[in-house]
Each structure stands twice: as C-alpha cells, then as structure tokens.
Write an enzyme that holds these catalytic residues in place. Sequence first.
Site, PDB file in Angstrom:
ATOM      1  N   ASP A  96       1.024  -1.151   0.097  1.00  0.00           N
ATOM      2  CA  ASP A  96       0.034   0.067  -0.071  1.00  0.00           C
ATOM      3  C   ASP A  96       0.838   1.221   0.084  1.00  0.00           C
ATOM      4  O   ASP A  96       1.663   1.345   0.849  1.00  0.00           O
ATOM      5  CB  ASP A  96      -0.964  -0.043   1.408  1.00  0.00           C
ATOM      6  N   ASP A 197      -3.088   4.253  -2.623  1.00  0.00           N
ATOM      7  CA  ASP A 197      -4.150   4.961  -1.678  1.00  0.00           C
ATOM      8  C   ASP A 197      -4.772   6.231  -2.030  1.00  0.00           C
ATOM      9  O   ASP A 197      -3.775   7.328  -2.646  1.00  0.00           O
ATOM     10  CB  ASP A 197      -3.426   5.345  -0.069  1.00  0.00           C
ATOM     11  N   GLU A 249      -6.644   3.552  -5.552  1.00  0.00           N
ATOM     12  CA  GLU A 249      -7.903   3.607  -5.084  1.00  0.00           C
ATOM     13  C   GLU A 249      -8.582   5.029  -5.344  1.00  0.00           C
ATOM     14  O   GLU A 249      -7.800   5.963  -5.127  1.00  0.00           O
ATOM     15  CB  GLU A 249      -7.791   3.665  -3.458  1.00  0.00           C
ATOM     16  N   HIS A 323     -10.762  -3.069   3.735  1.00  0.00           N
ATOM     17  CA  HIS A 323     -10.855  -2.699   5.413  1.00  0.00           C
ATOM     18  C   HIS A 323     -11.469  -1.461   5.820  1.00  0.00           C
ATOM     19  O   HIS A 323     -11.415  -0.861   6.832  1.00  0.00           O
ATOM     20  CB  HIS A 323      -9.204  -2.358   5.715  1.00  0.00           C
ATOM     21  N   ASP A 324     -12.122  -0.768   4.647  1.00  0.00           N
ATOM     22  CA  ASP A 324     -12.931   0.340   5.002  1.00  0.00           C
ATOM     23  C   ASP A 324     -14.590   0.088   4.898  1.00  0.00           C
ATOM     24  O   ASP A 324     -15.150   1.012   5.243  1.00  0.00           O
ATOM     25  CB  ASP A 324     -12.554   1.600   3.843  1.00  0.00           C
TER      26      ASP A 324
HETATM   27  C1  GLC Z   1      -7.915   5.184   2.093  1.00  0.00           C
HETATM   28  C2  GLC Z   1      -7.682   3.945   3.080  1.00  0.00           C
HETATM   29  C3  GLC Z   1      -8.030   4.338   4.442  1.00  0.00           C
HETATM   30  C4  GLC Z   1      -7.712   5.583   4.885  1.00  0.00           C
HETATM   31  C5  GLC Z   1      -7.665   6.743   3.668  1.00  0.00           C
HETATM   32  C6  GLC Z   1      -6.723   7.789   4.177  1.00  0.00           C
HETATM   33  O1  GLC Z   1      -9.290   5.425   1.887  1.00  0.00           O
HETATM   34  O2  GLC Z   1      -8.450   2.934   2.614  1.00  0.00           O
HETATM   35  O3  GLC Z   1      -8.295   3.287   5.220  1.00  0.00           O
HETATM   36  O4  GLC Z   1      -8.290   5.987   6.129  1.00  0.00           O
HETATM   37  O5  GLC Z   1      -7.208   6.191   2.653  1.00  0.00           O
HETATM   38  O6  GLC Z   1      -5.447   7.370   4.033  1.00  0.00           O
END
Ligand code: GLC
Length: 550
Positions: A96, A197, A249, A323-324
């Site tokens: 990540d 991310d 993402e 995980h979110d």
């Molecule tokens: C992404 C991650 C999340 C995190 C956010 C800020 O959405 O998946 O867990 O809190 O980025 O880095």
Amino acid sequence: MSTFHDKVIYQAYPKSFNDTSGNGVGDLKGVTEKLPYLSDLGVDMLWLNPFYPSPQNDNGYDVANYTDIDPMFGTWEDFDRLVEEAQNHKIDLMLDMVLNHTSTDHEWFQKALAGDEYYQDFYILREAQEDGNLPTNWESKFGGKAWSKFGDTDKYYLHLYDVTQADLNWRNPKVREELYKVVNFWLEKGVKGFRFDVINVIGKDEEMKDADDGVGKSHYTDTPIVHDYIQELNKETFGKYEDIITVGEMSSTTVENGVKYSNPDRDELSMIFSFHHLKVDYKDGEKWSLMPFDFIKLKSILNEWQEGMAEGDGWNALFWYNHDQPRANSRFGDVENYPFETSTMLAQTNHLLRGTPYVYQGEEIGMTNPNFDDLDDYVDIETHNAYKEMKEKGIEHEEAMEIIKEKSRDNSRTPMQWNEAEHAGFTTGEPWLKVADNFKEINTETGQTSQRIYNYYKKLIQLRKDMPIIQEGDYKALELNHSSIFAYRRDYKGQTLLVLNHFYEEESSITIPDELLGLDAKYLIGNREERTLEKEFKMGAYETVAFLLN
Ligand code: GLC
C-alpha cells in the site's frame, strides 16, 4: 492476452491477520505463517495494508516513514523472509502506497514545522482569507474542516483526512522525486504490486478557492493533472518493470476517468477501485444513516462500470469488501438464516464479472459485522468523529450506535477468525480490536459453513484461471430492471457464460431469452442443487448459478 487477467488478489489487514508475538497486533511473521492457507485458496497476489512506522491514528495510513517497518509488525528479516516464502508459494506481494499525505510525525513535516522552508514546500500551506476565514471552506473526509493551524505560524496546512495526515504538495517536483524513490525502494525489495491510496486526489487546484458546495471535492478530485502525475509515477517507477500490477484507490471517480487511469495504452495503472456500488445504502448520500440497499441502483452502477470500462478498454478491480467497508454479507444478504448462500452468491456475482477479483481476509469464511454494543469497542477514528457529529446533530446515543454497528470501518477490521481458541486463534495476548463473538461457529478450522464458503471461493478462483471467457469475455446484463435477480452473460469466441444471482429470500424467477435456450447448456457452478436451464428459471433464497452455453 494480458498477463494478469487470470489472477485473484487477496487482501490481508496485517494488524488483524495473525499475531505471532503476542502483542495483540498481527505481524509479518503471522502473514508468512499463513501463506500455505493462501496458497491453498489459490490466490496469486497478496495486498498488505501499511505496516510502516506510524502513530497509528489512522491505522497506518498516517505514515511516518515510507521505507521502514514498524517494530510492532516485525523486522527487516521478517519482511525478507515473507517475500521469499511468498515466492515459494507463487504469491507476489502488493504494498500500500499512501502518497497523498504523510503523518504529521514524518520527518518532512517535522522539519517544515521547525521552519525549514525546503520542507514547508512539501506540504500545502496557506494563509487565512482576508476575512479571517480558513484558506478554503473545504471539508475533511473524516469530519470537520480540512485545514489546521501550522504550528505557531499564521498559516494553515491542508489535510483532506485526519488532522495528523498532512496532504503533500505534488506540484513540487522534489516531492514527486522523493515519492518515486519510495516506490523504487520497494520494487528493489521484490514487491510486485502496489495499491495507491486515494491517488486521484493528489492534484489539488493550483489556486485554492472556496467550494460552492462547501465540501470541495471538485477542487481536488480527478483533476487533469492527476493523470500527468500518474503517468510520471509509472514512467519513473513500476513502468520500468514488465510484470507489476497496480491498482489505484479512486475516491468518487467517474467511468470516464476510470478508463483513463486504467487503459493500458495510457501507461497509468493496471486497474482501479471505484466505490459507487458501495454507497447504495447511503440515505441522501450520507454514509452515517440507515437505509435498505437499493438493488436496482446497485445493478445499474455495476452495469455502468462493466460496460463503460469495457468500451474504453479500462479494467475494474472487483470487490465487495475491504478494510474500509462493513462486511458485505451483513449488508446485502441474510447472514443469520442463509450465511452460505449469501456469501457465495455475492462472491460469484463478483468473481465472474470482467475485472480482477479481490478477496478481503475473512470473506472467504463468511465473517460478519461484529455488532459491538459499546462505543469503546470501536477504535476507528472515522467512527468516533462520526459519533460526535451525530450527537451534535441531535441523534440519540442508541440510534447513533445502531448506525455505527452497520457502518463502522471496524466491522471488517476485527481479527481474522482462525479457530475456536481464545481470541479466535488470532493472538495469545489482548487483541487491539475485539474479536467478533461468533468465532466459534465462523472460523477456518471448525466452522462448517465457513469451510463450505472457503471451498466455493476456491472453485471460483480456479475457474478464472481455467476459463478465458471469465478473464476476457464481453459482458452484457440481462433484464437489468429485474427486481431481485442480477443476471449477466459473458461472451467469448462463440461461447456464453450465463450468470444468475438472486439477491433476496423470496423465490423469484427470470425468463431466459430464446436465443440462449437453443444452445447446449452445461451447469458450471452454483450454491444449491445442480440445475438445468429452463425458460422460466426459478431461483431460491440467495441462489447463484452459472451455465456455460455452446
Ligand atoms: C484510504 C484508506 C483508508 C484511509 C484513507 C486515508 O481510503 O483505504 O483506510 O483512512 O485512505 O489514507
């Protein structure tokens, strides 16, 4: 044929996967120990959430040092061994990369705070507006405003997430250079994949203005310059290698941008995560609300992304869980009465689409939301901020807790349920987040339904490897307005794969078009008894079935 379309990626959340040290937090050794499990499942790549040094305000997404390992997770020796052992199991690692922001504990931010101008330009610092208002009216995605005071200066720094996650200034070429070094560092360590991310918010408007909507997303999401940055990132780092898999993402993106990010001719990324299909139970767009999911909307979004990305030669990451997100089986099905059917129906819907499937730890054994009653059992910063905001809006404690039970990110972060031992075999210490109390029924070793779900996942993963039609076939929906079934076909070299997924309990049926009925239909896979294809095709509770037609 593209090199990665037959692959399936597994996501392990290191903090909650497997703890070998007894400190209550999962570790790298724990991941290594479970490689045989992952290899048996059949996955090709393992995405690990951040394990870099971090104050853990946002569970490691607040990185304090990009090129080191937090002692809580282990040592360099553990990491090297993990890479090596993973290779022995034919599993590659995906890391990540949190390149939009650093922790305020990062050396760069600390130097900036101490007055070093070189590093001040690594972040986005602005003065208040003339009327004394914050530099812009943008909101943080974790609640509150997106600006906080920069030390004792009269400036503010931008943080689109937590106050301890300061956004980096990608307009500064030195920043980009440093970040490319980070990616190259991990490439040299044998890492074969990257999950970037929130990568589509790195390109903030140069001139920062108040947003008309008071939120600000359009001032930093999918701006044209993001594509330039990603192309540069590709060229300077992973693009130099042949076999690297990347996924971005993408916060609130569009199909049009999705195509740009992932069309191979543009040299950006292999694929993207988009999230619109996971907002179909947000009342008026508000996550912290309760509403049954809108099935028609869910299908129309999945369909739009399937069609649009195929048309533009883009590539989707396929997922229900991460995980979110709360556990999708708790969200889109009935885990009390139909745990096997719910989990396998969702899995099949996903795995047979066009794109790359991701399996998030525990979904392959049917892990559910934990339903904690006590606010203190939740650790997540977003959850606690949301609770405060709900209380401020006058929402009573009981109602706020009902919402949190359904929506908290901790729903998916509870420790992996390995067996019936204390703390589900995750740790011999006190787990950093409580284990869901259904671990005696739902676990990898003795959970009977869990094992059935696991074997179903195994089959789906193997099917993708065996069948070019799953990897490369065209996609087309059938009866998109059907009120309870999501039906689609994949077509490839004269064959058709017909996939029928029933999202509800009450029996329902769908009319199979004559052109398909005339073909020779072979039952491929399903979560109830073996079926024959017929014109009025009836489906039971959460049934899923696929036929191969010639
Ligand atoms: C992404 C991650 C999340 C995190 C956010 C800020 O959405 O998946 O867990 O809190 O980025 O880095």
